[in-house]
Design a protein around this motif. Structure first.
Motif, short mmCIF file in Angstrom:
data_model
loop_
_atom_site.label_atom_id
_atom_site.label_comp_id
_atom_site.label_asym_id
_atom_site.label_seq_id
_atom_site.Cartn_x
_atom_site.Cartn_y
_atom_site.Cartn_z
N LEU A 232 -5.73 0.93 -12.60
CA LEU A 232 -4.82 2.01 -12.24
C LEU A 232 -3.95 1.69 -11.01
O LEU A 232 -2.72 1.85 -11.07
N PRO A 233 -4.53 1.23 -9.90
CA PRO A 233 -3.70 0.97 -8.72
C PRO A 233 -2.58 -0.03 -9.03
O PRO A 233 -1.43 0.19 -8.62
N LEU B 175 -11.33 4.33 -6.75
CA LEU B 175 -10.46 3.14 -6.67
C LEU B 175 -9.16 3.47 -5.93
O LEU B 175 -8.71 2.73 -5.07
N LEU B 176 -8.55 4.60 -6.30
CA LEU B 176 -7.27 4.98 -5.70
C LEU B 176 -7.44 5.27 -4.21
O LEU B 176 -6.59 4.89 -3.40
N GLN B 177 -8.55 5.89 -3.88
CA GLN B 177 -8.79 6.21 -2.47
C GLN B 177 -8.91 4.91 -1.66
O GLN B 177 -8.39 4.82 -0.56
N GLU B 178 -9.59 3.92 -2.25
CA GLU B 178 -9.72 2.64 -1.55
C GLU B 178 -8.37 1.99 -1.31
O GLU B 178 -8.19 1.20 -0.40
N GLU B 179 -7.40 2.31 -2.19
CA GLU B 179 -6.05 1.75 -2.04
C GLU B 179 -5.17 2.62 -1.15
O GLU B 179 -3.96 2.43 -1.09
N GLY B 180 -5.76 3.62 -0.53
CA GLY B 180 -5.02 4.42 0.45
C GLY B 180 -4.44 5.71 -0.10
O GLY B 180 -3.74 6.43 0.63
N ARG C 71 0.83 -1.21 0.00
CA ARG C 71 0.00 0.00 0.00
C ARG C 71 0.87 1.26 0.00
O ARG C 71 1.87 1.33 0.68
N GLN C 72 0.43 2.23 -0.82
CA GLN C 72 1.29 3.39 -1.06
C GLN C 72 1.03 4.55 -0.11
O GLN C 72 1.93 5.24 0.29
#
Ligand code: SAM
Ligand code: SF4
Length: 452
Positions: free
Chosen positions: A122-123, A37-42, A12-13
């Motif tokens: 994207l992630p 989507l990006l927000q869900e990935e942190g 996780r970034q």
């Protein structure tokens, strides 16, 4: 790869992403889905390039001007990248699909080129860059139609766009869209209904269904479903108050659909149905599949059945071979139909389209003059039509503070007029009646009933 999270905690970034979108509503919705989507990935979303670890441009290629703007923004990032080589720069969407690998040649500081059907990855693509280095190209024709939506992440709480189909099969001779967004694929009614229901459970009151050629919704789906069937199903959702849909193509629009719009109380009585030109010769060369006469008759039918229906259009001026006489026919169509509003574009040749083989023979000065003439004509018509609403009561779904004056509220009528008025915060998200007392060509001003 599914849309579910495929990252370990170590991967996780938790990085900051700057995201800028160019172009149409469809691009704006793709941006919303990507950011969800990006927000869900942190990832954290920031609004300054200087604060970002990842800079993404979601691009448009409908006209040259839109592409030039992106390339100029990208050029300016060279210094940012020099200062901080760790920053990831990505180009997404239509221009990425169209120009592909050549973007890396022209702009070597770009790390990612991600096409129109790949943004759900994207992630994973950003992680690839971190682990394996720059110049990641992802422009395959993935047949993705459903992208998981973070229903809580949307720019307007009470209003949401919903993709019902992707791509276009129409191949109008001037248009790049079918080449960069691929063939038409419709989502099933069940998927769309599920998404709309989730939005409504989260407070949404109005959905706008998006498709490049929305009247051909359902092509390829089992059971011969149509846009009318979809509208009927959505009309049954409890708590959903308004349904809009764009964009309608005159050749695929049916009288049956007009009757369905009339029957369904939640469907807003508003059509965005681009005419593009009033000259039959030009329409034929544009491969639009209808004549100006057909367009006029269709609008007459719609207005006979639904007298208060509002109609918006797009026009292109300076298409190859457009004479003064052709242009006059466009002026005449505008004067006859009296649109609520119109988007006017100067023709821009797009490599790979049929029209790009024709000589771009209308000089820029003439294109500009025709553009100006149509804008002025429409401005006058919009003002005259809006004046007719002075002294009447309109129903407004209140969206929040007005952009031009945050102390006042703003919302839209079912016919898509913007209305600005003094009111109280508890009105936001509700449909209220507003008495109109002043107008411009773009906005109605009024006072809510029972508000002193
Ligand atoms: N699918 C929609 C339709 O058919 O009406 C709109 C698609 S396009 C993104 C939006 C508008 O851009 C079109 O209605 C057209 O007026 C304009 N447009 C498309 N290609 C163009 C070009 N090559 N030059 C100038 N305007 C263009
Ligand atoms: Fe382009 Fe025509 Fe398709 Fe609209 S209908 S996206 S103008 S090809």
């Amino acid at each position: 790869m599914s849309n579910s999270s495929h990252f370990t905690n170590k991967d996780r970034q938790y990085k900051a992403v700057f995201f800028e979108t160019f172009g149409c509503q469809m691009n704006k919705l793709d941006a919303e889905l990507s950011l969800g989507l990006l927000q869900e990935e942190g990832y954290r979303i920031v609004d300054k390039v200087d604060e970002a670890d990842v800079i993404l441009f979601n691009t448009c290629s409908v006209r040259q001007h839109a592409e030039d703007k992106v390339y100029s923004h990208l050029g300016a990032l060279k210094t940012v990248k020099k200062r901080n080589p760790e920053v990831i720069v990505g180009v997404l969407g239509c221009m990425a699909q169209k120009d592909g690998e050549s973007i890396f040649k022209r702009m070597p500081h770009v790390d990612l080129v991600c096409g129109t059907r790949m943004f759900s990855r994207l992630p994973e693509l950003l992680l690839n860059i971190k682990n394996h280095g720059s110049h990641v190209l992802a422009v395959d024709e993935d047949q993705i139609v459903n992208v998981k939506r973070a229903v809580t992440f949307r720019p307007n709480f009470y209003q949401a766009f919903v993709t019902v189909m992707r791509g276009c099969d129409n191949f109008c001779s001037y248009c790049i869209v079918p080449y960069v967004r691929g063939r038409e694929i419709s989502r099933t009614i069940a998927d769309i209904k599920e998404e709309a229901q989730a939005l409504v459970s989260n407070g949404c009151k109005e959905v706008t269904l998006l498709g490049q050629n929305i009247n051909s919704y359902g092509k390829g789906l089992a059971g011969g479903v149509t846009l009318g069937d979809l509208l009927s199903q959505l009309n049954d959702i409890d708590g959903l108050e308004r349904i809009r849909f764009v964009t309608s193509h005159p050749a695929d629009m049916s009288r049956d659909l007009i009757r369905t719009i009339n029957r369904l109380e939640k469907v807003c009585k508003h059509l965005h149905m681009p005419a593009q030109s009033g000259s039959d010769q030009i329409l034929e060369r544009m491969r639009r599949g209808y004549t100006a006469g057909y367009y006029r008759d269709f609008i007459s039918y719609a207005r006979e059945l639904i007298p208060h229906i509002s109609v918006a259009s797009d026009f292109i001026v300076g298409f190859p071979g457009e004479t003064d006489e052709d242009f006059q026919k466009t002026v005449q169509l505008m004067e006859d139909v009296r649109f609520q509003n119109c988007f006017i574009f100067k023709y821009s040749p797009r490599t790979g389209t049929k029209a790009a083989d024709l000589e771009d023979d209308v000089i820029d000065e003439v294109k500009r003059a025709r553009n100006k003439k149509l804008l002025e004509l429409q401005k006058g018509i919009s003002l005259e039509e809006n004046k007719k609403l002075i002294g009447t009561k309109v129903q407004v779904l209140v969206e929040g503070g007005s952009k031009s004056d945050p102390n006042r509220l703003s919302g839209r009528t079912r016919q898509n007029h913007i209305v600005v008025f003094n009111g109280s915060q508890d009105m936001v998200g509700r449909q209220i009646d507003v008495m109109i007392h002043e107008v411009t060509d773009l906005t109605l001003f009024g006072k809510p009933e029972n508000y002193s």
